[in-house]
Structures are given as structure tokens and as C-alpha cells.
Design an enzyme around this catalytic site. Structure first.
Site, PDB file in Angstrom:
ATOM      1  N   TYR A  68      86.025  17.625 -36.385  1.00  0.00           N
ATOM      2  CA  TYR A  68      86.038  18.456 -37.449  1.00  0.00           C
ATOM      3  C   TYR A  68      87.197  19.657 -36.309  1.00  0.00           C
ATOM      4  CZ  TYR A  68      82.615  16.835 -40.555  1.00  0.00           C
ATOM      5  OH  TYR A  68      81.521  16.068 -41.162  1.00  0.00           O
ATOM      6  N   ARG A  99      91.103  18.777 -36.258  1.00  0.00           N
ATOM      7  CA  ARG A  99      91.458  18.574 -37.675  1.00  0.00           C
ATOM      8  C   ARG A  99      91.466  20.412 -37.796  1.00  0.00           C
ATOM      9  NH1 ARG A  99      89.612  14.033 -36.309  1.00  0.00           N
ATOM     10  NH2 ARG A  99      90.588  11.721 -37.252  1.00  0.00           N
TER      11      ARG A  99
END
Lengths: 173, 173
Positions: free
Chosen positions: B140, B143
Site C-alpha cells: 500500500y 502506491r
């Protein structure tokens, strides 16, 4: 002091918006509030509402110096656990400073709990900032467990630009 | 793995969704905690009041030998509400079967979710991750996700049904 807890109606959105702003001003974050009472009306009172809200009101003889009888609110919505099923998440609980210490916060939260149980929810969740000791004490006294401390859960988010960037790369329909 | 498809889950996918929920729970060593049944998932996701939405990832069946399943990944989400900024998309569960990882399926699911969030006027996508799950946290953060527990001090609390019942049967004000 006598008070009443009831489900918010569309007309209450101006009061809810007022109290949202009061809370934000108190936290020095007034510039972060982007929602208007029209947004709240659209998002809470259309055929597909994104939240539910309870308000606390006092009789006319106890109204605030500005003439308000709505003195607190609890905003919540339903969530889902793939292990346990239906849950209720309490996003905001607020009572105006002059009306604290009279059981209004407890009354609002008890009603959220009741609504949750009626809807067959297995638990209620909420989040608190780690420095907010009065709130932490309030919730722990009611049986709340700190899952961040106990199980290591962290909140993450994709916001603004990072969300848009990811979205642009989505597969075409 | 050049051909996989992402689509909205349908009622017929419920057995596969439950299978994947249990696989994810097993991966987290918590398989016995899943008490949801297919009946719950069907009623809660495809009834009058959906508590969740689901995307599934499938591979074409002609590519499967013997009885290998066609649905090999899923993401479950729902909409929540922040009184300051409005609608949010909350990602509850996200899983791709082990043998199908490393092919970009998870990435594509995340992009589709972000696109859904933007399309439905959500300003943010939120979710929780256990701090021990480094692989997911890295996925996560690479990104663009921000850890709000670390950055802002948010802690997640839960109140179980027994405490909810106690609260909701408290003295009437």
C-alpha cells in the site's frame, strides 16, 4: 436536566452542520470542513443514505444563549466484517460544552448501541486520537477495547492526489 | 497469467467469496473466527439493504485443470462518511489466492477500487492493516497510502455485543 434523543430529520441538518463546525473550530481545523448542510441533506436523507444521525435536544427553557435546543449528535453508519457480519461504526459523538456532564453523550451512544443491536450488528467500532484522554476514558468505561494497542491495527488511506493517480490506471470497463 | 477479469460479484459468487474469506482468515491463523455463512453473505450483500459491495477476480475456466476454482481473488468494500469531507470508500477485505499472486491482479483490483471511489464522489479510500503484516503495508505504501495511526495518532476501538446490550438497556433519561 431533561433531554430527548431522537433520529435526525432532514431539517436538523443545519444544526448538525453547526455542531460539526463547532467541533472543528475546537480542534483548530475549521478550514478542513468541506461539507455544507446541503451535502448532509443529500447524503443522509436520499433513498440510499450514507450515514444515520441521532440528535439530542433540550426543552426550550434550557436552550443555548443563541436559541438552539439541539445540543448534541451522534453520526454513524453500517459496516461489514467478513468474519462476523454486520457492524455499526460511530463516526462522530459530540455534545456542546455547556451541556456536558449530564448524561447526554451516554444517552446518544446508548441509542446508537440500541439501533445497532436491533439491526443485528455484532459490534460497534469507533476511533479516537491517542492524546484525547477524556474520550478514551469515556469509551473504555463503556467496555471499548483498543484494537490498535491489542492487535496492532493501523488506519491507512489513499487521499486526493494519490487516489486520483491510482484511479487513472484502472482497467477499462 | 495474461488473462484475468475483474467484475462485480453476483449472488452466485457467494460460495466462492466465503471460501476466499476463510482462506484469508487461515493465512492470518484465524480461520475459526469466521462465523459468517453463505446465507448471511447472500442476505447482507444482495438483499434490500446491502452492507457491502464486492469485486471478484476470475480466470477463464478453460485454463483450469481438474476442479480448480474460477474465482481466485476478491475485494469487499462499502461506503462510509466523514462529516468534514463526505463520502469515503472503505476497503474491508482484499485477497488473491497464493498461487495467483505476483501477476499484477492485486494491483489491478486496487486501481479499480480507486476508480470506483473517484466515480462515486469519494474523496478518500480508507482501510486498516495489522502492523505485523509488513508485506501488505509495503504494497500500500508503495502506491501512496498514508498511515494515519502513525501520522495522526488514530486508534481503532471496538465494543462487543454484550457491552452494547448493557449500554442500550441503561436507565432512560
Amino acid at each position: 436536566m431533561h433531554f430527548k434523543v431522537r433520529a435526525a430529520a432532514k431539517e436538523d441538518c443545519k444544526d448538525i452542520s453547526r455542531m460539526i463546525m463547532e467541533l472543528a473550530v475546537y480542534e483548530n481545523m475549521a478550514d478542513q470542513v468541506k461539507t455544507s448542510h446541503e451535502d448532509l441533506e443529500r447524503d443522509g436523507f436520499s433513498p440510499n443514505p450514507f450515514y444515520e444521525c441521532l440528535i439530542a435536544e433540550v426543552p426550550d427553557e434550557h436552550k443555548t444563549k443563541d436559541g438552539y435546543t439541539v445540543v448534541g449528535y451522534a453520526l454513524y453508519f453500517y459496516t461489514y466484517s467478513t468474519w462476523k457480519g454486520r457492524s455499526v461504526y460511530m463516526e462522530d459523538l459530540y455534545v456542546m460544552p455547556d451541556f456536558r456532564g449530564k448524561g447526554i453523550g451516554t444517552g446518544l451512544m446508548a441509542k446508537v448501541a440500541q439501533v445497532g443491536v436491533e439491526k443485528q450488528c455484532v459490534r460497534l467500532q469507533l476511533s479516537v486520537l491517542e492524546w484525547n484522554k477524556p474520550s478514551l476514558d469515556f469509551y473504555i468505561a463503556k467496555g471499548a477495547e483498543d484494537l490498535t494497542a491489542k492487535e496492532g491495527w493501523h488506519f491507512l488511506r489513499f487521499h486526493g492526489q494519490t487516489l486520483d493517480t491510482l484511479a487513472k490506471e484502472a482497467p477499462k470497463d | 497469467m495474461d488473462r484475468f477479469k475483474l467484475r462485480k460479484a453476483e449472488p452466485k459468487d457467494v460460495p466462492d467469496i466465503l471460501r476466499l474469506i476463510k482462506e484469508l482468515a487461515k493465512y492470518e491463523d484465524m480461520e475459526d473466527q469466521v462465523i459468517l455463512t453463505e446465507k448471511d453473505l447472500l442476505e447482507d450483500g444482495f438483499g434490500d439493504h446491502p452492507f457491502y459491495h464486492c469485486i471478484v477476480a476470475e480466470v477463464p475456466s478453460e485454463k483450469q485443470s481438474n476442479n480448480a476454482p474460477v474465482v481466485i481473488g476478491f475485494a469487499m468494500y462499502y461506503f462510509t462518511y466523514d462529516p468534514w469531507i463526505g463520502k469515503l470508500l472503505y476497503l474491508e477485505d482484499f485477497f488473491v489466492m497464493e498461487e495467483y499472486r505476483g501477476f499484477g491482479i492485486g494491483s489491478e483490483i486496487l486501481k479499480l477500487l480507486s476508480h470506483t471511489a473517484v466515480k462515486t464522489r469519494c474523496s478518500s479510500m480508507h482501510f486498516i492493516v495489522a502492523e505485523g503484516n509488513q508485506a501488505s503495508i509495503e504494497f500500500y505504501k508503495r502506491r501512496g497510502a498514508a498511515d494515519l495511526s502513525l501520522e495522526e495518532g488514530w486508534r481503532l476501538f471496538k465494543i462487543d455485543k454484550s457491552s452494547l446490550l448493557k449500554m442500550s438497556s441503561g436507565p432512560e433519561e
